[in-house]
Design an enzyme around this catalytic site. Structure first.
Site, PDB file in Angstrom:
ATOM      1  N   SER A 126      -0.897  10.397   0.288  1.00 38.10           N
ATOM      2  CA  SER A 126      -1.153   9.717  -0.967  1.00 38.10           C
ATOM      3  C   SER A 126      -1.718  10.495  -2.071  1.00 38.10           C
ATOM      4  O   SER A 126      -2.646  11.585  -1.885  1.00 38.10           O
ATOM      5  CB  SER A 126      -1.956   8.436  -0.724  1.00 38.10           C
ATOM      6  OG  SER A 126      -2.584   7.894  -1.864  1.00 38.10           O
ATOM      7  N   TYR A 150     -10.484   4.921   2.579  1.00 39.07           N
ATOM      8  CA  TYR A 150      -8.905   4.664   2.834  1.00 39.07           C
ATOM      9  C   TYR A 150      -8.597   6.093   2.556  1.00 39.07           C
ATOM     10  O   TYR A 150      -7.637   6.899   3.416  1.00 39.07           O
ATOM     11  CB  TYR A 150      -8.320   3.893   1.852  1.00 39.07           C
ATOM     12  CG  TYR A 150      -6.985   4.052   1.864  1.00 39.07           C
ATOM     13  CD1 TYR A 150      -5.862   4.043   2.712  1.00 39.07           C
ATOM     14  CD2 TYR A 150      -6.209   4.554   0.349  1.00 39.07           C
ATOM     15  CE1 TYR A 150      -4.566   4.180   2.558  1.00 39.07           C
ATOM     16  CE2 TYR A 150      -5.025   4.699   0.167  1.00 39.07           C
ATOM     17  CZ  TYR A 150      -4.152   4.658   1.266  1.00 39.07           C
ATOM     18  OH  TYR A 150      -2.759   4.779   1.265  1.00 39.07           O
ATOM     19  N   LYS A 154      -6.625   9.463   4.838  1.00 34.47           N
ATOM     20  CA  LYS A 154      -5.624  10.229   4.439  1.00 34.47           C
ATOM     21  C   LYS A 154      -5.721  11.736   4.560  1.00 34.47           C
ATOM     22  O   LYS A 154      -4.953  12.677   4.931  1.00 34.47           O
ATOM     23  CB  LYS A 154      -4.831   9.914   3.285  1.00 34.47           C
ATOM     24  CG  LYS A 154      -4.094   8.416   3.136  1.00 34.47           C
ATOM     25  CD  LYS A 154      -3.036   8.451   4.088  1.00 34.47           C
ATOM     26  CE  LYS A 154      -2.341   6.918   4.077  1.00 34.47           C
ATOM     27  NZ  LYS A 154      -1.456   6.823   5.038  1.00 34.47           N
TER      28      LYS A 154
HETATM   29  P1  NAD Z   1       2.353  -1.825   4.448  1.00 32.37           P
HETATM   30  O1  NAD Z   1       1.002  -2.488   4.828  1.00 32.37           O
HETATM   31  O2  NAD Z   1       3.635  -2.645   3.925  1.00 32.37           O
HETATM   32  O3  NAD Z   1       2.900  -1.031   5.907  1.00 32.37           O
HETATM   33  C1  NAD Z   1       2.265  -0.401   6.814  1.00 32.37           C
HETATM   34  C2  NAD Z   1       2.830  -1.121   7.955  1.00 32.37           C
HETATM   35  O4  NAD Z   1       2.101  -0.490   9.128  1.00 32.37           O
HETATM   36  C3  NAD Z   1       2.570  -2.674   8.164  1.00 32.37           C
HETATM   37  O5  NAD Z   1       3.902  -3.162   8.539  1.00 32.37           O
HETATM   38  C4  NAD Z   1       1.609  -2.727   9.344  1.00 32.37           C
HETATM   39  O6  NAD Z   1       1.753  -4.036  10.235  1.00 32.37           O
HETATM   40  C5  NAD Z   1       1.765  -1.507  10.080  1.00 32.37           C
HETATM   41  N1  NAD Z   1       0.661  -1.054  10.691  1.00 32.37           N
HETATM   42  C6  NAD Z   1      -0.599  -0.827  10.235  1.00 32.37           C
HETATM   43  N2  NAD Z   1      -1.330  -0.304  11.306  1.00 32.37           N
HETATM   44  C7  NAD Z   1      -0.620  -0.295  12.499  1.00 32.37           C
HETATM   45  C8  NAD Z   1      -1.088   0.128  13.840  1.00 32.37           C
HETATM   46  N3  NAD Z   1      -2.189   0.347  14.222  1.00 32.37           N
HETATM   47  N4  NAD Z   1       0.119   0.157  14.867  1.00 32.37           N
HETATM   48  C9  NAD Z   1       1.359  -0.185  14.270  1.00 32.37           C
HETATM   49  N5  NAD Z   1       1.822  -0.647  13.076  1.00 32.37           N
HETATM   50  C10 NAD Z   1       0.755  -0.762  12.224  1.00 32.37           C
HETATM   51  O7  NAD Z   1       2.099  -0.540   3.590  1.00 32.37           O
HETATM   52  P2  NAD Z   1       3.170   0.361   2.746  1.00 32.37           P
HETATM   53  O8  NAD Z   1       2.898  -0.010   1.279  1.00 32.37           O
HETATM   54  O9  NAD Z   1       4.603   0.098   3.138  1.00 32.37           O
HETATM   55  O10 NAD Z   1       2.633   1.708   3.036  1.00 32.37           O
HETATM   56  C11 NAD Z   1       3.218   2.520   4.050  1.00 32.37           C
HETATM   57  C12 NAD Z   1       2.562   3.748   4.103  1.00 32.37           C
HETATM   58  O11 NAD Z   1       2.278   4.546   2.969  1.00 32.37           O
HETATM   59  C13 NAD Z   1       0.720   3.533   4.568  1.00 32.37           C
HETATM   60  O12 NAD Z   1       0.433   4.422   5.619  1.00 32.37           O
HETATM   61  C14 NAD Z   1       0.291   3.585   3.274  1.00 32.37           C
HETATM   62  O13 NAD Z   1      -1.416   4.114   3.394  1.00 32.37           O
HETATM   63  C15 NAD Z   1       1.084   4.627   2.370  1.00 32.37           C
HETATM   64  N6  NAD Z   1       1.076   4.763   1.138  1.00 32.37           N
HETATM   65  C16 NAD Z   1       1.222   3.668   0.441  1.00 32.37           C
HETATM   66  C17 NAD Z   1       0.917   3.449  -0.883  1.00 32.37           C
HETATM   67  C18 NAD Z   1       1.319   2.245  -1.575  1.00 32.37           C
HETATM   68  O14 NAD Z   1       1.162   2.084  -3.003  1.00 32.37           O
HETATM   69  N7  NAD Z   1       2.083   1.348  -1.221  1.00 32.37           N
HETATM   70  C19 NAD Z   1       0.549   4.669  -1.913  1.00 32.37           C
HETATM   71  C20 NAD Z   1       0.388   5.914  -1.033  1.00 32.37           C
HETATM   72  C21 NAD Z   1       0.483   5.832   0.411  1.00 32.37           C
HETATM   73  N1  UFG Z   2      -4.608  -2.428 -12.924  1.00 33.93           N
HETATM   74  C1  UFG Z   2      -4.933  -3.523 -13.701  1.00 33.93           C
HETATM   75  N2  UFG Z   2      -4.950  -4.793 -13.210  1.00 33.93           N
HETATM   76  C2  UFG Z   2      -4.729  -5.064 -11.763  1.00 33.93           C
HETATM   77  C3  UFG Z   2      -4.499  -4.023 -11.023  1.00 33.93           C
HETATM   78  C4  UFG Z   2      -4.308  -2.839 -11.575  1.00 33.93           C
HETATM   79  O1  UFG Z   2      -5.282  -3.178 -14.863  1.00 33.93           O
HETATM   80  O2  UFG Z   2      -4.806  -6.289 -11.459  1.00 33.93           O
HETATM   81  C5  UFG Z   2      -4.533  -0.947 -13.187  1.00 33.93           C
HETATM   82  C6  UFG Z   2      -5.196  -0.105 -12.483  1.00 33.93           C
HETATM   83  O3  UFG Z   2      -6.604  -0.231 -13.228  1.00 33.93           O
HETATM   84  C7  UFG Z   2      -4.584   1.107 -12.602  1.00 33.93           C
HETATM   85  C8  UFG Z   2      -2.975   0.723 -12.521  1.00 33.93           C
HETATM   86  O4  UFG Z   2      -3.101  -0.753 -13.048  1.00 33.93           O
HETATM   87  O5  UFG Z   2      -4.906   1.772 -14.096  1.00 33.93           O
HETATM   88  C9  UFG Z   2      -2.534   0.970 -11.544  1.00 33.93           C
HETATM   89  O6  UFG Z   2      -3.278   0.650 -10.386  1.00 33.93           O
HETATM   90  P1  UFG Z   2      -2.909  -0.113  -8.671  1.00 33.93           P
HETATM   91  O7  UFG Z   2      -3.738  -0.779  -8.045  1.00 33.93           O
HETATM   92  O8  UFG Z   2      -1.537  -0.617  -8.746  1.00 33.93           O
HETATM   93  O9  UFG Z   2      -2.860   1.474  -8.259  1.00 33.93           O
HETATM   94  P2  UFG Z   2      -3.727   2.518  -8.040  1.00 33.93           P
HETATM   95  O10 UFG Z   2      -3.262   3.682  -8.883  1.00 33.93           O
HETATM   96  O11 UFG Z   2      -5.034   2.129  -8.223  1.00 33.93           O
HETATM   97  O12 UFG Z   2      -3.621   3.139  -6.494  1.00 33.93           O
HETATM   98  C10 UFG Z   2      -2.426   3.059  -5.949  1.00 33.93           C
HETATM   99  C11 UFG Z   2      -2.494   2.754  -4.370  1.00 33.93           C
HETATM  100  C12 UFG Z   2      -3.689   3.355  -3.680  1.00 33.93           C
HETATM  101  C13 UFG Z   2      -3.237   5.096  -3.867  1.00 33.93           C
HETATM  102  C14 UFG Z   2      -3.276   5.421  -5.216  1.00 33.93           C
HETATM  103  C15 UFG Z   2      -2.702   6.650  -5.290  1.00 33.93           C
HETATM  104  O13 UFG Z   2      -2.680   1.325  -4.548  1.00 33.93           O
HETATM  105  O14 UFG Z   2      -3.336   3.125  -2.120  1.00 33.93           O
HETATM  106  O15 UFG Z   2      -2.093   4.570  -5.651  1.00 33.93           O
HETATM  107  O16 UFG Z   2      -1.733   7.130  -4.685  1.00 33.93           O
HETATM  108  F1  UFG Z   2      -4.212   5.619  -2.925  1.00 33.93           F
END
Ligand code: NAD
Ligand code: UFG
Length: 348
Positions: A126, A150, A154
């Site tokens: 991330s 978190y 990573k």
């Molecule tokens: P998500 O929660 O929708 O998907 C993660 C999946 O992993 C879920 O289905 C959950 O049930 C499963 N899981 C969690 N722990 C587990 C375990 N111990 N064993 C087996 N399954 C398990 O999240 P996502 O948004 O699809 O994110 C996927 C990956 O990408 C994550 O590692 C997250 O940290 C990373 N990531 C997501 C974002 C974002 O904004 N969505 C940004 C950066 C990185």
């Molecule tokens: N924001 C609002 N109101 C809300 C939610 C978000 O104004 O209700 C704003 C935040 O302040 C930020 C922007 O919208 O300026 C994006 O916020 P998000 O929560 O959607 O995303 P972030 O950038 O904070 O975080 C995301 C993921 C994290 C990851 C990060 C960097 O949620 O897991 O991107 O990859 F770590």
């Protein structure tokens, strides 16, 4: 050789989109997910969209025996590792749960992979690993400095995987590790069919699902966290990327791991973003224009831990993975909206 990819966390938001892309690109797919934050309905829909089957095991990646059984049964050649917990606030309240699930879970996975001699791994990292950098455009060579548990999971996993890959060559008889660390910026959007998308539990933490739920009337009002940042309109700027573009980057990464560049092994980080920053107010305006719906909002104080601005420099992924994001913000919003309208209660 048929390529069989193990997708950990494949029932989740990004994982389910990856399964569609993998199946459509001719890979066999095996999913392992404990359904802690997902619903296996997503996998039924993946099969519905693609017309192709996949294998699903409801297994926790920390369960070494159960995971080893999956490797014994399936001809897995590479792994895309999405499984993990991802809520920043929750990680501050329950850090041990995050370290146990994300870090220990990854340790078990790589031990089982080593036992099975499967050494190609794409890891969901991330942009959060860059922490509170003074730069706003991130390149992969910036130092790592995550600022919450978190993010630290990573960063730790990245370190573990780099250390693991550095052991290659110590025992020349063993095959080398080939690892891509993909640093996602802000994935949003949904599959264009409207059948799979992001289905957050309870009240969303992230901007886009929150906006969509306000627009459909499920939530009353969006709080815009901060309008006094040093940005053109005062609101936070992020690099939003369509989830389908993002998962295409994973296929490119698998191809790269199997190609010339990684022939001798290695572990390398790549940013997956568009390279364009977009403010919260721009998101709201574009959403209103694209959907014809009003997004009711108010300004609220800054959210603790938020940065004013960050976006990717995506040039390395273009150069070495031959990948770049193609979809526009309008596409991201249109697809989010179609998913929201077709599934007002998510998968339930
Ligand atoms: P998500 O929660 O929708 O998907 C993660 C999946 O992993 C879920 O289905 C959950 O049930 C499963 N899981 C969690 N722990 C587990 C375990 N111990 N064993 C087996 N399954 C398990 O999240 P996502 O948004 O699809 O994110 C996927 C990956 O990408 C994550 O590692 C997250 O940290 C990373 N990531 C997501 C974002 C974002 O904004 N969505 C940004 C950066 C990185
Ligand atoms: N924001 C609002 N109101 C809300 C939610 C978000 O104004 O209700 C704003 C935040 O302040 C930020 C922007 O919208 O300026 C994006 O916020 P998000 O929560 O959607 O995303 P972030 O950038 O904070 O975080 C995301 C993921 C994290 C990851 C990060 C960097 O949620 O897991 O991107 O990859 F770590």
């Amino acid at each position: 050789m048929v390529n069989t990819v193990l997708v950990t966390g494949g029932a989740g938001y990004i994982g389910s989109h990856a399964c569609v892309e993998l199946l459509q690109s001719g890979y066999q797919v095996v999913v392992v997910d404990n359904l802690a934050n997902s619903n296996c309905e997503s996998l039924k829909r993946v099969q519905d969209i693609t017309g192709k089957p996949l294998a699903f095991y409801q297994v926790d990646i920390r369960d070494r025996n159960a995971l080893a059984e999956v490797f014994a049964k399936e001809p897995i050649t590479s792994v895309i590792h999405f499984a993990g917990l991802k809520a920043v606030g929750e990680s501050c309240e329950q850090p041990l749960m995050y370290y146990h699930n994300n870090v220990y879970g990854t340790l078990v996975l790589i031990q089982v992979m080593a036992d099975a001699d499967v050494k190609q791994l794409v890891f969901s990292s991330s942009a959060t690993v860059y922490g509170a950098s003074e730069h706003v455009q991130y390149t992969e060579d910036l130092p790592i400095g995550a600022i919450n548990p978190y993010g630290r999971t990573k960063a730790m996993i990245e370190d573990i995987l780099r250390d693991l890959s550095a052991t290659d060559g110590l025992k020349p008889t063993e095959s080398p590790w080939k690892i891509a660390l993909l640093r996602y910026f802000n994935p949003i959007g949904a599959h264009e069919s409207g059948k799979i998308g992001e289905d957050p539990n309870g009240i969303p933490n992230n901007l886009m699902p929150y906006v969509a739920q306000v627009a459909i009337g499920k939530l009353a009002q969006l709080s815009v966290f901060g309008n006094d940042y040093p940005t053109p309109d005062g609101t936070g700027i992020r690099d939003y990327i369509h989830v389908v573009d993002l998962v295409k980057g994973h296929i490119k990464a698998i191809q790269a791991l199997q190609g010339e560049k990684f022939a001798a092994g290695g572990c390398k980080a790549y940013n997956l973003g568009t390279g364009r920053g977009c403010s919260v107010l721009e998101i709201i305006e574009t959403f209103e224009r694209a959907t014809g719906r009003k997004v009711n909002y108010k300004f609220a104080p800054r959210r603790t831990g938020d940065l004013a601005e960050c976006f990717a420099n995506p040039e390395l992924a273009l150069k070495e993975l031959n990948w770049k994001a193609e979809k526009s913000l309008d596409d991201m919003i249109a697809d989010t909206w179609l998913w929201q309208v077709k599934n007002p209660q998510g998968y339930n």
